[in-house]
Design a protein around this motif. Structure first.
Motif: not given
Length: 488
Positions: A427-450
């Motif tokens: 979905g690279h060309g699809v317009q829409g929301f993107r997780v801020p601060f890159g693909p690693y920081l927020i997902p990593a914090l989410s996994i840690f919190a879970c």
């Protein structure tokens, strides 16, 4: 079969093609895009607000004490981090099935099937648990309005958690939850648009009732109820932050509503825009109301009084005012509110079964929809049957943490999918929301919190979860792997 060949089968991903989505919408077994942003947000709020406030305070406050407020904050923060991941995935992959579909497109078929098993567990048990809680508020309403109560043998489950473990009491059956599930079944069979309209009305009533509760409860607010702030009784190992995280695990299941928004992807108008917005809007509304009601409830009643309290919020109002009518109003609102939670949760599970069947991982009968209403009839009836059986026979105490377990595992996979989807350029060309601060920081914090919340769930919860996973994995290797649409 060689190890390499098996590994390729387990990690094969489902391609997401916009042209295929258009063709799918024209298919005779397709769902109908009838939901707008408001209806979608109300689905998220409807599936979330109610369970964590109306029932689980009774389970959570004895674990954490007044610091249960922190438990709600931790759960909300974790859900918020995951919601950001959901928003990007739903913009890139506008499909029904939520985290199952996201996993299938990113990390592979086997992981997707495991997520699907988690979702079926969490949605099914969540619907049963909320229906059970509905019974308590219905009984409170009938008592205050008519001076009559449902006979105890008809509102008490057969399988209960006793002082010495599981107890079985033949002759007992919890009838009201079964009646609720039957009503939900008939409504859902009429179609998604009609169900969403009824849900939106019930959600607005629910929010008004919670504001009503907070206003009255704050009139009886006592700051000393927050001292000591943390649970000091360590007889069950729940003193201090251990109690906070244990309570967070108990209330976390109520954030299932965020996943429910994503399950509706195939029935939403302009899903690339509306699903991400619906998820974030639902999270904001839910968090504000959870914190408002939690602070009001603990301020109005000492923490030790919550344990074992039936229809707890209604009782608080009666104690604060010394009158029955506020409890009557709240019980009536709770009866309507929990109806919407049960309705939307059953809706979500039926759509997940639809998505799994479309991929060939379960029999094709689960993807058949009614020609006029476009509702998946077999899915809806089967889900309601199983939910009704569990709700009628089993004590809700066994269900809360199991739902949280399934929800947390699904959230972990969703978060892990963000780096994968970025790396693969899906979905690279699809317009829409993107997780801020890159693909690693927020997902990593989410996994840690879970994982932080997971660690304090009970040993029994882990045992039952692993048994369920063993059954699911056995089904995958016995049937799903061979019948997968990707095999053709």
């Amino acid at each position: 079969m060689s190890f390499i060949s098996l590994a390729r089968q387990l990690t094969r991903t489902k391609p997401i093609d916009a042209h295929e989505v258009i063709i799918e919408e024209q298919h005779q077994h397709s769902l109908h895009r009838s939901l707008g942003l408001f209806s979608l947000t109300m689905i998220g709020v409807g599936a979330t607000i109610g369970t964590g406030i109306f029932f689980t305070m009774v389970e959570a406050v004895p674990k954490a004490g007044p610091s249960v407020i922190l438990s709600f904050l931790i759960a909300a923060l974790t859900a918020g981090l995951t919601a950001l991941c959901y928003s990007e995935l739903s913009a890139r992959i506008p499909a029904s099935g939520s985290s199952y579909s996201f996993a299938y497109a990113t990390v592979g078929e086997f992981a997707a099937f495991v997520v699907a098993a988690c979702l079926l567990l969490e949605y099914g048990l969540a619907a049963s648990a909320t229906a059970i809680g509905w019974s308590a508020y219905l009984n409170n309403f009938l008592h205050n309005a008519l001076g009559w109560q449902i006979p105890e043998m008809l509102r008490t489950p057969m399988i209960v958690a006793g002082a010495n473990g599981v107890e079985i009491h033949p002759g007992q059956f919890n009838l009201p939850p079964v009646v609720l599930v039957i009503i939900c079944c008939f409504l859902l069979l009429r179609g998604a648009k009609e169900s969403a309209t009824v849900n939106a009305i019930m959600v607005m009533i629910k929010l008004a009732i919670l504001v009503f509760f907070a206003v009255i409860a704050f009139s009886g607010f006592h700051a000393e109820h927050f001292t000591p702030f943390f649970n000091t009784n360590n007889s069950k190992g729940l003193a201090g932050m251990a109690g906070v995280t244990a309570a967070a695990g108990t209330v976390f299941f109520s954030f299932i509503g965020l996943d429910t928004v994503a399950t509706a992807g195939a029935e939403v108008k302009n899903p690339k825009r509306n699903v991400p917005l619906g998820i974030m809007a639902a999270l904001i509304v839910v968090t504000v109301f959870y914190m408002l009601v939690a602070i009001a409830a603990v301020g109005a009643q000492p923490a030790h009084m919550f344990e074992g309290q039936e229809a707890g919020l209604a009782v608080i109002l009666q104690n604060v005012t010394g009158k029955a009518w506020p409890a009557l109003v709240l019980s009536a609102g709770a009866v309507i509110s929990v109806f919407s939670v049960t309705l939307v949760t059953i809706y979500g599970q039926s759509r997940i079964l639809y998505a799994i069947s479309k991929d060939g991982l379960i029999p094709a009968s689960f993807q058949k929809v009614h020609q006029r209403t476009r509702a998946p009839v077999i899915n809806t009836v089967l889900v309601c049957l199983l939910v009704g059986i569990v709700a009628g026979l089993v004590d809700a105490t066994f269900l809360w943490d199991m739902v949280s377990m399934g929800t947390l595992v699904a959230f972990i996979v969703v978060s892990a999918s963000i780096p994968v989807i970025r790396k693969k350029g899906i979905g690279h060309g699809v317009q829409g929301f993107r997780v801020p601060f890159g693909p690693y920081l927020i997902p990593a914090l989410s996994i840690f919190a879970c994982l932080y919340i997971l660690k304090d769930l009970s040993g029994t919860t882990f045992k039952v979860f692993f048994i369920w996973m063993f059954i699911a994995i056995s089904i995958y290797f016995a049937y799903s792997k061979r019948h997968s649409a990707l095999n053709k």
